[in-house]
Design a protein around this motif. Structure first.
Motif, PDB file in Angstrom:
ATOM      1  N   THR A  49     -22.761  -1.992  -2.892  1.00 25.97           N
ATOM      2  CA  THR A  49     -21.794  -1.294  -3.654  1.00 25.97           C
ATOM      3  C   THR A  49     -20.301  -1.858  -3.426  1.00 25.97           C
ATOM      4  O   THR A  49     -19.284  -1.153  -4.002  1.00 25.97           O
ATOM      5  CB  THR A  49     -21.757   0.182  -3.136  1.00 25.97           C
ATOM      6  OG1 THR A  49     -21.228   0.404  -1.856  1.00 25.97           O
ATOM      7  CG2 THR A  49     -23.026   1.008  -3.428  1.00 25.97           C
ATOM      8  N   TYR A  60     -17.566   2.685  -8.298  1.00 21.50           N
ATOM      9  CA  TYR A  60     -17.395   1.559  -7.266  1.00 21.50           C
ATOM     10  C   TYR A  60     -16.311   0.554  -7.572  1.00 21.50           C
ATOM     11  O   TYR A  60     -16.279  -0.579  -6.874  1.00 21.50           O
ATOM     12  CB  TYR A  60     -18.804   0.952  -7.069  1.00 21.50           C
ATOM     13  CG  TYR A  60     -19.956   2.188  -6.790  1.00 21.50           C
ATOM     14  CD1 TYR A  60     -19.982   2.507  -5.483  1.00 21.50           C
ATOM     15  CD2 TYR A  60     -20.718   2.564  -7.795  1.00 21.50           C
ATOM     16  CE1 TYR A  60     -20.971   3.655  -5.382  1.00 21.50           C
ATOM     17  CE2 TYR A  60     -21.615   3.612  -7.633  1.00 21.50           C
ATOM     18  CZ  TYR A  60     -21.668   3.964  -6.243  1.00 21.50           C
ATOM     19  OH  TYR A  60     -22.741   5.038  -6.099  1.00 21.50           O
ATOM     20  N   ARG A  68     -18.196   2.134   1.531  1.00 21.93           N
ATOM     21  CA  ARG A  68     -19.067   1.016   0.689  1.00 21.93           C
ATOM     22  C   ARG A  68     -20.258   0.725   1.707  1.00 21.93           C
ATOM     23  O   ARG A  68     -20.076   0.782   2.929  1.00 21.93           O
ATOM     24  CB  ARG A  68     -18.342   0.047   0.127  1.00 21.93           C
ATOM     25  CG  ARG A  68     -17.505   0.354  -0.762  1.00 21.93           C
ATOM     26  CD  ARG A  68     -16.727  -0.717  -1.336  1.00 21.93           C
ATOM     27  NE  ARG A  68     -15.526  -0.363  -1.989  1.00 21.93           N
ATOM     28  CZ  ARG A  68     -15.363  -0.052  -3.211  1.00 21.93           C
ATOM     29  NH1 ARG A  68     -16.597  -0.426  -4.070  1.00 21.93           N
ATOM     30  NH2 ARG A  68     -14.490   0.205  -3.932  1.00 21.93           N
ATOM     31  N   ASN A 294     -23.191   8.977  -7.976  1.00 18.92           N
ATOM     32  CA  ASN A 294     -23.508   8.357  -6.643  1.00 18.92           C
ATOM     33  C   ASN A 294     -24.352   9.003  -5.691  1.00 18.92           C
ATOM     34  O   ASN A 294     -25.159   8.577  -4.715  1.00 18.92           O
ATOM     35  CB  ASN A 294     -22.140   7.956  -5.983  1.00 18.92           C
ATOM     36  CG  ASN A 294     -21.323   9.240  -5.483  1.00 18.92           C
ATOM     37  OD1 ASN A 294     -20.929  10.080  -6.549  1.00 18.92           O
ATOM     38  ND2 ASN A 294     -20.861   9.303  -4.401  1.00 18.92           N
TER      39      ASN A 294
END
Ligand code: SF4
Length: 337
Positions: A49, A60, A68, A294
């Protein structure tokens, strides 16, 4: 149904229920004629990511302060094997434009692709963003079947507002070069990002012009911390109409019904609009993220082959076999699009 640009605009804008139902019915008829009652299933591994870009619609984007991850090759292989065992027909490897892979010429990713193909026997799709011709050639040589790269819009002004400091032509060149190297290509657009009906009609024509074998549309979903955080998500009817139009324009195309936008609850409507690939199937409880959302249904186990199959069966449809998928993409590769 003959679809001129004017007719596409009319259908995108119509609120007439009968006309809309006729559009979906025609899309299902075209799909059945081409694919019978078979639907394909794609497993999704979003393995990094990290991203060097700053797209205004994306969670992102590099300037968003978020947690991440970058999965190890062993983790990626294990996830792919798990997905293969669960019955998917393709492994979709997606990443942000992670500089650490660019710096090593994608050696790690190439080796992962070879291992996945060897151990699962499944086709692989790579979504690495824009990479050099040399890197695309290396993906093709490693046996990568698909190169997915979405313009999101084919209106250059809008592109510049969405994909900050990125080059429209460079992005387009990468996918055309991938096609030249023998890979199948996927093109995509996003609905609800400031486009009008003419823009959508133009995108649909462009998808055909460039010879994309897979074409996708996804509704924009606002992302926390991004510049478009407060833009409203569009009415899903627009996405459904675009799926139906893509099906009628390109009967042979693979058209995703992504679980990434509305989770498993959104599958039925997308299939009824003419989609024929369930994408973004994710193994549960593995700490993976989705792209448009996400966390949508990612960890609760509902984005699985078993759950998708239940819905397909209730609609009189059936998951294809891995062999049927491989045979079909073999035919697509021989087709001169
Ligand atoms: S859309 Fe892709 S390229 Fe753009 S910021 Fe997000 S991950 Fe990066």
């Amino acid at each position: 149904m003959e679809l001129t640009k004017e007719k596409i605009v009319e259908l995108l804008e119509t609120k007439d229920d009968k006309q809309i139902e006729a559009l979906f019915a025609e899309a299902r008829r075209v799909r059945e004629q081409q694919f019978g009652n078979k639907i394909f299933l794609y497993g999704f591994v979003y393995f990094s990511t990290w991203c060097r870009n700053d797209c205004t619609f994306c969670y992102y984007r590099k300037s968003n302060q978020i947690e991440r991850y970058r999965k190890t090759p062993e983790e990626i292989l294990r996830l792919s094997q798990e997905l293969a065992e669960s019955g998917v027909h393709l492994i979709d490897l997606t990443m942000g434009e992670d500089l650490s892979y660019h710096e090593e010429d994608f050696e790690t990713v190439l080796s992962i692709i070879r291992s996945i193909k060897e151990t699962t026997g499944l086709p692989v799709m790579i979504s690495p963003g824009v990479v050099s011709d040399q890197q695309i050639k290396a993906f093709a040589e490693a046996g990568t079947d698909w190169y997915a790269l979405y313009q999101e819009t084919h209106n250059r002004d809008l592109f510049a507002k969405l994909r900050l400091d990125q080059d429209y032509d460079e992005r387009m060149h990468a996918k055309l070069y991938a096609k030249e190297q023998g890979m199948l290509i996927e093109e995509g657009l996003m609905s609800g990002v400031g486009e009008n009906s003419e823009d959508i009609a133009h995108s649909l024509m462009e998808m055909g012009r460039i010879g994309a074998s897979q074409v996708r549309v996804m509704s924009f979903v606002p992302q926390a911390g991004s510049p478009m955080e407060h833009v409203k998500t569009p009415d899903r009817m627009l996405e459904m109409k675009i799926i139906a139009l893509m099906r009628i324009l390109y009967p042979w195309a693979l058209i995703p019904t992504s679980l990434d936008v509305d989770g498993i609850a959104g599958l039925e409507a997308r299939v009824n609009a003419g989609g024929n690939v369930v994408t973004s199937i994710i193994p549960p409880r593995t700490g993976l993220a989705g792209v448009a959302q996400n966390s949508m249904d990612v960890d609760d186990g509902s984005r699985t082959v078993a759950e998708a199959e239940k819905i397909l069966e209730s609609l009189g449809l059936q998951a294809a076999t891995a062999e049927e998928y491989q045979k079909y993409i073999g035919e697509l590769k021989c087709r001169k699009l």
